[in-house]
Design a protein around this motif. Structure first.
Motif, PDB file in Angstrom:
ATOM      1  N   UNK A  16       0.994  -0.999  -0.132  1.00 26.20           N
ATOM      2  CA  UNK A  16       0.271   0.209   0.088  1.00 26.20           C
ATOM      3  C   UNK A  16       1.006   1.254  -0.082  1.00 26.20           C
ATOM      4  N   UNK A  17       1.100   1.892  -1.511  1.00 19.97           N
ATOM      5  CA  UNK A  17       1.755   3.342  -1.224  1.00 19.97           C
ATOM      6  C   UNK A  17       1.269   4.041  -0.801  1.00 19.97           C
ATOM      7  N   UNK A  18       1.344   4.468   0.413  1.00 12.04           N
ATOM      8  CA  UNK A  18      -0.036   6.172   0.338  1.00 12.04           C
ATOM      9  C   UNK A  18       1.183   7.287   0.087  1.00 12.04           C
ATOM     10  N   UNK A  19       0.406   8.034  -0.864  1.00 12.86           N
ATOM     11  CA  UNK A  19       1.386   9.083  -1.030  1.00 12.86           C
ATOM     12  C   UNK A  19       0.376  10.736  -0.443  1.00 12.86           C
ATOM     13  N   UNK A  20      -1.141  10.160  -0.295  1.00 15.43           N
ATOM     14  CA  UNK A  20      -1.568  11.044   0.165  1.00 15.43           C
ATOM     15  C   UNK A  20      -0.907  12.168   1.954  1.00 15.43           C
ATOM     16  N   UNK A  21       0.360  11.471   2.385  1.00 17.61           N
ATOM     17  CA  UNK A  21       0.960  11.724   3.224  1.00 17.61           C
ATOM     18  C   UNK A  21       1.642  12.823   2.789  1.00 17.61           C
ATOM     19  N   UNK A  22       2.292  12.835   1.404  1.00 14.23           N
ATOM     20  CA  UNK A  22       2.982  13.861   0.795  1.00 14.23           C
ATOM     21  C   UNK A  22       2.158  15.011  -0.502  1.00 14.23           C
ATOM     22  N   UNK A  23       0.241  15.180   0.301  1.00 16.25           N
ATOM     23  CA  UNK A  23      -0.143  15.641  -0.425  1.00 16.25           C
ATOM     24  C   UNK A  23       0.009  15.237  -2.030  1.00 16.25           C
ATOM     25  N   UNK A  24       0.392  13.983  -2.271  1.00 14.98           N
ATOM     26  CA  UNK A  24       0.236  13.453  -3.419  1.00 14.98           C
ATOM     27  C   UNK A  24      -1.043  12.408  -4.638  1.00 14.98           C
ATOM     28  N   UNK A  25      -2.266  12.259  -4.492  1.00 17.98           N
ATOM     29  CA  UNK A  25      -3.445  11.962  -4.606  1.00 17.98           C
ATOM     30  C   UNK A  25      -2.792  10.601  -5.331  1.00 17.98           C
ATOM     31  N   UNK A  26      -1.778   9.903  -5.402  1.00 14.83           N
ATOM     32  CA  UNK A  26      -2.046   8.907  -6.522  1.00 14.83           C
ATOM     33  C   UNK A  26      -1.295   7.718  -5.868  1.00 14.83           C
ATOM     34  N   UNK A  27      -1.444   7.095  -4.653  1.00 19.03           N
ATOM     35  CA  UNK A  27      -2.013   6.267  -3.371  1.00 19.03           C
ATOM     36  C   UNK A  27      -2.632   5.237  -4.599  1.00 19.03           C
ATOM     37  N   UNK A  28      -1.892   3.646  -4.036  1.00 20.07           N
ATOM     38  CA  UNK A  28      -2.319   2.502  -5.407  1.00 20.07           C
ATOM     39  C   UNK A  28      -1.820   1.209  -3.818  1.00 20.07           C
ATOM     40  N   UNK A  29      -2.183   0.799  -4.466  1.00 22.74           N
ATOM     41  CA  UNK A  29      -2.037  -0.774  -4.031  1.00 22.74           C
ATOM     42  C   UNK A  29      -0.793  -1.698  -5.410  1.00 22.74           C
ATOM     43  N   UNK A  30       0.096  -1.328  -4.755  1.00 27.28           N
ATOM     44  CA  UNK A  30       0.883  -2.185  -6.252  1.00 27.28           C
ATOM     45  C   UNK A  30       0.604  -3.954  -5.755  1.00 27.28           C
ATOM     46  N   UNK A  31       0.579  -4.690  -6.718  1.00 26.08           N
ATOM     47  CA  UNK A  31       0.452  -6.595  -6.146  1.00 26.08           C
ATOM     48  C   UNK A  31       1.117  -6.690  -7.402  1.00 26.08           C
ATOM     49  N   UNK A  32       2.142  -7.898  -7.058  1.00 20.55           N
ATOM     50  CA  UNK A  32       2.296  -8.190  -7.487  1.00 20.55           C
ATOM     51  C   UNK A  32       2.485  -9.692  -8.026  1.00 20.55           C
ATOM     52  N   UNK A  33       2.175 -10.429  -8.889  1.00 22.42           N
ATOM     53  CA  UNK A  33       1.930 -12.017  -8.285  1.00 22.42           C
ATOM     54  C   UNK A  33       3.034 -13.076  -9.038  1.00 22.42           C
ATOM     55  N   UNK A  34       3.810 -14.515  -8.388  1.00 22.07           N
ATOM     56  CA  UNK A  34       4.641 -14.784  -9.499  1.00 22.07           C
ATOM     57  C   UNK A  34       4.164 -15.417  -9.386  1.00 22.07           C
ATOM     58  N   UNK A  35       4.924 -16.856 -10.667  1.00 24.24           N
ATOM     59  CA  UNK A  35       4.754 -18.792 -10.294  1.00 24.24           C
ATOM     60  C   UNK A  35       6.170 -18.713  -9.484  1.00 24.24           C
ATOM     61  N   UNK A  36       6.014 -19.920  -9.133  1.00 25.25           N
ATOM     62  CA  UNK A  36       6.973 -21.678  -9.307  1.00 25.25           C
ATOM     63  C   UNK A  36       7.859 -21.245 -10.099  1.00 25.25           C
ATOM     64  N   UNK A  37       9.417 -21.261 -10.582  1.00 26.33           N
ATOM     65  CA  UNK A  37      10.008 -21.631 -11.457  1.00 26.33           C
ATOM     66  C   UNK A  37       9.713 -22.889 -11.954  1.00 26.33           C
ATOM     67  N   UNK A  38       9.771 -22.672 -13.834  1.00 23.10           N
ATOM     68  CA  UNK A  38       9.610 -23.985 -13.776  1.00 23.10           C
ATOM     69  C   UNK A  38      10.739 -24.191 -15.845  1.00 23.10           C
ATOM     70  N   UNK A  39      10.474 -25.417 -15.929  1.00 23.89           N
ATOM     71  CA  UNK A  39      11.460 -25.672 -16.633  1.00 23.89           C
ATOM     72  C   UNK A  39      10.038 -25.327 -18.217  1.00 23.89           C
ATOM     73  N   UNK A  40      10.193 -24.842 -19.707  1.00 25.32           N
ATOM     74  CA  UNK A  40      10.056 -24.881 -20.240  1.00 25.32           C
ATOM     75  C   UNK A  40       9.292 -26.026 -21.451  1.00 25.32           C
ATOM     76  N   UNK A  41       8.283 -26.511 -21.783  1.00 20.54           N
ATOM     77  CA  UNK A  41       8.319 -27.825 -22.482  1.00 20.54           C
ATOM     78  C   UNK A  41       8.393 -27.182 -23.696  1.00 20.54           C
TER      79      UNK A  41
END
Length: 139
Positions: A114-139
């Motif tokens: 949760x990147x809360x930019x409101x405390x700096x007077x910036x309205x561009x707060x957001x929730x940053x999400x990164x989903x990753x898989x486990x490592x795999x060998x490609x077919x």
């Protein structure tokens, strides 16, 4: 290490992302370029090892609603088969609230901040999400 079809893995990562967005239940804007395949840097060998990575964020939502969404994630992720392995702040100077969770079989992980930019007077707060898989060998 599993041998998997990269397109299937990307689809599964995007489905996990969609479920996380459902749990958040926020009515904001969502960035989404889709999941991508990247080399897995956890392995130092000549074999081709990959993971799917899906970074996105939710923005244009009041910070209070974002904080409530983080609370919903704390509550619902474990009920949805995720184990929360970190719930606190990251190591940035801003001490950004962070939740890291792994799926039960450790096929996927998610990093939520949760990147809360409101405390700096910036309205561009957001929730940053990164989903990753486990490592795999490609077919």
């Amino acid at each position: 290490m599993q041998v998997r079809d990269g397109e299937v893995v990307k689809t599964e990562v995007e489905q996990a992302s969609s479920r996380i967005l459902e749990i958040m239940a926020l009515k904001g804007k969502v960035t989404d370029a889709g999941a991508m395949t990247v080399r897995c840097t956890d392995y130092e060998s000549d074999e081709e090892v990959y993971r799917a990575r899906h970074p996105w964020s939710v923005y244009q939502v009041p910070v209070t609603a974002m904080a409530e969404a983080m609370d919903r994630l704390r509550d619902r992720l474990p009920r949805d088969g995720w184990e929360i392995v970190k719930d606190g702040v990251d190591d940035s100077p801003a001490k950004t609230p962070q939740i890291v969770a792994e799926s039960k079989g450790k096929e996927y992980s998610v990093d939520l901040r949760l990147l809360d930019e409101s405390k700096y007077g910036d309205a561009s707060s957001l929730i940053e999400v990164t989903v990753v898989s486990a490592c795999y060998r490609s077919k």
